[in-house]
Enzyme design. Structure first.
Site, PDB file in Angstrom:
ATOM      1  N   GLY A  26       0.831  -1.201   0.000  1.00  5.91           N
ATOM      2  CA  GLY A  26       0.000   0.000   0.000  1.00  5.91           C
ATOM      3  C   GLY A  26       0.860   1.243   0.000  1.00  5.91           C
ATOM      4  O   GLY A  26       1.982   1.259  -0.499  1.00  5.91           O
ATOM      5  N   GLY A  27       0.323   2.295   0.610  1.00  8.92           N
ATOM      6  CA  GLY A  27       1.038   3.571   0.651  1.00  8.92           C
ATOM      7  C   GLY A  27       2.352   3.471   1.390  1.00  8.92           C
ATOM      8  O   GLY A  27       3.211   4.350   1.259  1.00  8.92           O
ATOM      9  N   GLY A  46      24.432  12.987 -29.529  1.00 16.57           N
ATOM     10  CA  GLY A  46      23.954  13.706 -28.354  1.00 16.57           C
ATOM     11  C   GLY A  46      24.517  13.112 -27.078  1.00 16.57           C
ATOM     12  O   GLY A  46      24.691  13.806 -26.069  1.00 16.57           O
ATOM     13  N   ALA A  47      24.828  11.824 -27.133  1.00 16.32           N
ATOM     14  CA  ALA A  47      25.356  11.168 -25.939  1.00 16.32           C
ATOM     15  C   ALA A  47      26.707  11.764 -25.543  1.00 16.32           C
ATOM     16  O   ALA A  47      27.070  11.783 -24.371  1.00 16.32           O
ATOM     17  CB  ALA A  47      25.458   9.672 -26.175  1.00 16.32           C
TER      18      ALA A  47
HETATM   19  C1  HXC Z   1      -3.647  -4.300  11.605  1.00 16.52           C
HETATM   20  C2  HXC Z   1      -2.438  -6.103  10.925  1.00 16.52           C
HETATM   21  C3  HXC Z   1      -2.185  -5.491   9.686  1.00 16.52           C
HETATM   22  C4  HXC Z   1      -2.740  -4.212   9.469  1.00 16.52           C
HETATM   23  C5  HXC Z   1      -1.229  -7.397   9.701  1.00 16.52           C
HETATM   24  N1  HXC Z   1      -1.824  -7.274  10.883  1.00 16.52           N
HETATM   25  N2  HXC Z   1      -1.451  -6.333   8.947  1.00 16.52           N
HETATM   26  N3  HXC Z   1      -3.162  -5.512  11.869  1.00 16.52           N
HETATM   27  N4  HXC Z   1      -3.455  -3.655  10.442  1.00 16.52           N
HETATM   28  N5  HXC Z   1      -2.512  -3.538   8.335  1.00 16.52           N
HETATM   29  C6  HXC Z   1      -1.825  -8.227  11.960  1.00 16.52           C
HETATM   30  C7  HXC Z   1      -2.636  -9.456  11.637  1.00 16.52           C
HETATM   31  O1  HXC Z   1      -3.985  -9.239  11.922  1.00 16.52           O
HETATM   32  C8  HXC Z   1      -2.005 -10.485  12.562  1.00 16.52           C
HETATM   33  O2  HXC Z   1      -2.502 -10.275  13.850  1.00 16.52           O
HETATM   34  C9  HXC Z   1      -0.554 -10.074  12.581  1.00 16.52           C
HETATM   35  O3  HXC Z   1      -0.516  -8.713  12.167  1.00 16.52           O
HETATM   36  C10 HXC Z   1       0.302 -10.883  11.650  1.00 16.52           C
HETATM   37  O4  HXC Z   1      -0.344 -10.897  10.387  1.00 16.52           O
HETATM   38  P1  HXC Z   1      -0.576 -12.237   9.564  1.00 16.52           P
HETATM   39  O5  HXC Z   1      -1.573 -11.936   8.535  1.00 16.52           O
HETATM   40  O6  HXC Z   1      -0.856 -13.361  10.505  1.00 16.52           O
HETATM   41  O7  HXC Z   1       0.869 -12.451   8.956  1.00 16.52           O
HETATM   42  P2  HXC Z   1       1.270 -12.992   7.525  1.00 16.52           P
HETATM   43  O8  HXC Z   1       0.493 -14.220   7.218  1.00 16.52           O
HETATM   44  O9  HXC Z   1       2.749 -13.065   7.530  1.00 16.52           O
HETATM   45  O10 HXC Z   1       0.789 -11.874   6.498  1.00 16.52           O
HETATM   46  C11 HXC Z   1       1.357 -10.611   6.540  1.00 16.52           C
HETATM   47  C12 HXC Z   1       0.583  -9.646   5.631  1.00 16.52           C
HETATM   48  C13 HXC Z   1      -0.926  -9.684   5.980  1.00 16.52           C
HETATM   49  C14 HXC Z   1       0.780 -10.097   4.178  1.00 16.52           C
HETATM   50  C15 HXC Z   1       1.192  -8.273   5.789  1.00 16.52           C
HETATM   51  O11 HXC Z   1      -1.052  -9.512   7.378  1.00 16.52           O
HETATM   52  C16 HXC Z   1      -1.699  -8.626   5.305  1.00 16.52           C
HETATM   53  O12 HXC Z   1      -2.029  -8.756   4.119  1.00 16.52           O
HETATM   54  N6  HXC Z   1      -1.973  -7.524   6.018  1.00 16.52           N
HETATM   55  C17 HXC Z   1      -2.769  -6.460   5.467  1.00 16.52           C
HETATM   56  C18 HXC Z   1      -1.954  -5.671   4.492  1.00 16.52           C
HETATM   57  C19 HXC Z   1      -2.677  -4.455   4.060  1.00 16.52           C
HETATM   58  O13 HXC Z   1      -3.601  -4.524   3.258  1.00 16.52           O
HETATM   59  N7  HXC Z   1      -2.354  -3.306   4.695  1.00 16.52           N
HETATM   60  C20 HXC Z   1      -2.990  -2.074   4.442  1.00 16.52           C
HETATM   61  C21 HXC Z   1      -2.292  -1.503   3.179  1.00 16.52           C
HETATM   62  S1  HXC Z   1      -2.987  -0.001   2.754  1.00 16.52           S
HETATM   63  P3  HXC Z   1      -2.890 -11.505  14.789  1.00 16.52           P
HETATM   64  O14 HXC Z   1      -3.267 -10.849  16.071  1.00 16.52           O
HETATM   65  O15 HXC Z   1      -3.984 -12.202  14.113  1.00 16.52           O
HETATM   66  O16 HXC Z   1      -1.634 -12.330  14.882  1.00 16.52           O
HETATM   67  C22 HXC Z   1      -1.964   1.053   3.454  1.00 16.52           C
HETATM   68  C23 HXC Z   1      -2.427   2.412   3.274  1.00 16.52           C
HETATM   69  C24 HXC Z   1      -1.307   3.332   3.583  1.00 16.52           C
HETATM   70  O17 HXC Z   1      -1.012   0.749   4.034  1.00 16.52           O
HETATM   71  C25 HXC Z   1      -1.546   4.542   2.778  1.00 16.52           C
HETATM   72  C26 HXC Z   1      -0.536   5.563   3.020  1.00 16.52           C
HETATM   73  C27 HXC Z   1      -0.686   6.610   1.977  1.00 16.52           C
END
Ligand code: HXC
Length: 513
Positions: A169-170, A403-404
C-alpha cells in the site's frame, strides 16, 4: 525505590519481548530477525539508545484498548555505525504485524526530526502490514507525516531504507522517497496493491514475489538499488553504503588514509579490444582505476547498459557513472538515463565528486524508446549533469557519439576536466552511417557502390574516429595513455578539492520529470 526500579525493569523486559516468544519464533521460522536483533547487528556495540520504548497507542477501536503493546510495534533510537551517529527505526512485525498508526508514526516522526536537526543519516528497517486497519484515518495521517519529513530531509541527510518483510500500500512511498532501497531476497516485497487486488482489477494471477519481490524490483522496475540473500548481508550492505557518504549535505564524506605511490596501472592499456565494435566490461576499467576493491555498485542488475556506484580514489569517496559496452553496446536508453540521472543528483546533493567513463554509441533508436519518452528521460541525465556543482571529470575510453557525447558530462555542460584515451572516437555518428548520409550521391553514382561506401567510411573515420579534433578545440583537456588514468584523476580531483560553484538564484529548477 528498589521496588520501583524492579517495576521499571519488568516494563523494559516486557517491551523487549515485543509480540511474545511465539511470534518471535514465527518470525525466525520465516528466516527473519526481529526488530531488536536487526538494530543490534546494525549499530556499533553498546551504542544504541532507544527512544520511546514505553509509547503505546491510544485507540480503543475494535477492542484495541485490551492490547496496548509497549513500543507500539516499532523500535526507534540513535547510535553509531562505524563510530558515526545514525538514527534508526525498525518496525516490529511481532506486534500487530508491525502495522503503522498514530503512536507508531509519531515515534518515527520524532527521530526523523532529530536526524534532520542534528544532521545525521536515517535508516528505516521496514517490516509491516501497512496502515493499522483498526485505527483508520490516523494511520493514513501517520504515513503522510512521514512522507512529508522524508521529502523535507531529502538532500539534507542521507536516508536509507531496508525492506525486510512486507511493505504494501502507501507504505512503499516512504522508502521510495528515500535515497536508497535495499531488499532481502525471498522474505521482502513491495507493492502498491497486492496480488488479490491485482486479480480483481486486471484478472492477472501473480504471486507476491513476482509482483514485488527483490528480484522484480532489482531488475524490472528499478525500485530497489540493492538486493541481499539474507538480512545480515543486507545490514552489512547498509553499513558499507554509509561509509561512502557524508553525515549531511554540509559535510564531505569521510576519507581513508592513503599514501601516494606508483599510481601507473599498466593493465588498463590492454582492456580496449582491437576491434572498435567488440564489447568489453567497463567494470574492468573502473576496478583498474579506483582503490583496490573499493567499487560499490548501485542498481547492479537494472539498466545494465550504464554502471553507477561509489568508489574511493586515493582514499576519497567518488561517484562513478560509466557506459557499459558489454550490455547493449553501452547505448543510452530510457532506463539507463533515469538510473544515471538519479545517481548524479544524489552525489551532487551530498558533495561526492563525479567520475564518468564514457563509451557510448548514442541513444537507442526505436518506437519503444520514443513512445516511452526517451526525449524526456535523456533530458533528465543531461539536466542532472548540467546542474551538478561537485567536481566532475570525464574519461572517454572509446566512443563518444552524437547527443550522448554532450550528455555524458561533456566540457560544454560544465565538466571540470575531460580526458580521452587514444582509442577515443568523438563524432556526430559512426563512420558507416555518416558516410551513407553525407556521401549518398557519390555512393549511388559510383560503379562499385560498396567500395565507394567503404572508401568514404574510411575517410570519415580517419577524420573523426580519434580524440584529436576535440582536443584541438580544448573540449578534451588531455589525451592520456590508459595506464596514466589513475594518476591523472588523483591529481585532478585534488586540484578540484576546493571547487566553489553555484547555480543562478532560483527556488528550484524544473527537471524534466
Ligand atoms: C492491523 C495487521 C495489519 C494491518 C497485519 N496485521 N497487517 N493488523 N493492520 N494492516 C496483523 C494481523 O492481523 C495479525 O494479527 C498479525 O498482524 C500478523 O499478520 P498475519 O496476517 O498473521 O501475517 P502474515 O500471514 O505473515 O501476512 C502478513 C501480511 C498480511 C501479508 C502483511 O497480514 C496482510 O495482508 N496484512 C494487510 C496488508 C494491508 O492490506 N495493509 C494495508 C495496506 S494499505 P494476529 O493478532 O492475528 O496475529 C496502506 C495504506 C497506507 O497501508 C496509505 C498511506 C498513503
Amino acid at each position: 525505590m528498589q521496588e520501583k526500579i524492579k517495576a521499571l525493569e519488568a516494563k523494559i523486559e516486557e517491551a523487549k519481548l515485543g509480540g511474545g516468544e511465539k511470534r518471535i519464533e514465527a518470525q525466525h521460522a520465516k528466516n527473519k530477525l526481529t526488530a531488536r536483533e536487526r538494530v543490534h547487528f546494525l549499530m556499533d556495540e553498546n551504542s544504541f539508545e532507544e527512544i520511546g520504548m514505553l509509547v503505546t497507542h491510544r485507540s480503543s477501536n475494535f477492542g484495541l484498548d485490551k492490547n496496548k503493546p509497549l513500543g507500539d510495534g516499532v523500535v526507534t533510537g540513535y547510535g553509531n555505525i562505524n563510530g558515526r551517529l545514525t538514527y534508526v527505526f525498525a518496525q516490529d512485525f511481532t506486534v500487530m504485524g508491525g502495522s503503522l498508526a498514530e503512536a507508531h508514526a509519531s515515534k518515527i516522526v520524532k527521530i526523523m526530526d532529530m536526524a534532520l536537526k542534528n544532521g545525521a543519516p536515517l535508516i528505516g528497517l521496514n517490516d509491516s502490514g501497512g496502515a493499522r486497519i483498526q485505527e483508520g484515518v490516523v494511520s493514513l495521517g501517520g504515513y503522510a507525516d512521514i512522507f512529508y519529513r522524508n521529502t523535507q530531509a531529502s538532500g539534507v541527510i542521507p536516508q536509507l531504507s531496508a525492506i525486510m518483510g512486507p511493505c504494501a500500500g502507501g507504505a512503499v512511498y516512504s522508502p521510495a522517497l528515500t535515497d536508497f532501497i535495499s531488499m532481502v531476497e525471498n522474505t521482502s516485497y513491495m507493492f502498491v496493491t497486492g496480488p488479490n487486488v491485482v486479480k480483481t482489477v486486471t484478472h492477472e494471477e501473480v504471486t507476491s514475489e513476482e509482483l514485488g519481490g527483490a528480484s522484480t524490483h532489482s531488475t524490472k522496475s528499478g525500485v530497489t538499488h540493492f538486493t541481499y540473500s539474507n538480512e545480515i548481508e543486507c545490514i552489512n550492505g547498509l553499513k558499507k553504503l554509509l561509509s561512502y557518504l557524508p553525515q549531511n549535505c554540509e559535510e564531505d564524506a569521510p576519507a581513508l588514509d592513503y599514501k601516494l605511490g606508483n599510481e601507473i596501472r599498466e593493465k588498463l592499456n590492454s582492456i580496449i579490444p582491437q576491434n572498435p565494435n567488440q564489447p568489453y566490461d567497463i567494470r574492468e576499467v573502473i576496478g583498474g582505476t579506483v582503490d583496490s576493491d573499493s567499487f560499490h555498485e548501485v542498481h547492479k542488475n537494472y539498466a545494465e547498459n550504464i554502471v553507477v556506484g561509489f568508489a574511493r580514489l586515493a582514499g576519497r569517496s567518488i561517484g562513478i557513472v560509466a557506459n557499459q559496452p558489454a550490455f547493449l553496446a553501452g547505448v543510452l536508453d530510457n532506463n539507463s538515463s533515469k538510473k544515471g540521472a538519479r545517481f548524479v543528483r544524489f552525489c551532487d546533493a551530498f558533495n561526492i565528486p563525479l567520475l564518468v567513463f564514457e563509451d557510448v554509441p548514442g541513444f537507442l533508436p526505436g518506437t519503444d524508446q520514443e513512445w516511452n519518452a526517451i526525449i524526456t528521460n535523456g533530458a533528465k541525465l543531461l539536466y542532472a549533469f548540467s546542474e551538478a556543482t561537485v567536481p566532475r571529470i570525464t574519461v572517454i575510453t572509446r566512443k563518444a557519439y552524437g547527443g550522448a557525447y554532450d550528455v555524458m558530462n561533456s566540457k560544454h555542460i560544465g565538466a571540470d576536466m575531460n580526458f580521452a584515451w587514444p582509442s577515443s572516437e568523438i563524432a556526430v555518428m559512426g563512420a558507416k552511417g555518416a558516410a551513407e548520409i553525407i556521401f549518398k550521391r557519390e555512393i549511388k553514382e559510383a560503379d562499385d557502390s560498396e567500395a565507394k561506401w567503404k572508401e568514404k567510411e574510411a575517410e570519415y573515420a580517419e577524420m573523426f574516429a580519434n580524440p584529436y579534433n576535440a582536443a584541438a578545440r580544448g573540449y578534451i583537456d588531455e589525451v592520456i595513455r590508459p595506464d596514466q588514468t589513475r594518476e591523472k584523476l588523483i591529481k585532478a580531483f585534488k586540484m578540484l578539492e576546493n571547487k566553489v560553484d553555484s547555480l543562478p538564484k532560483k527556488k528550484h529548477g524544473n527537471i524534466p520529470m
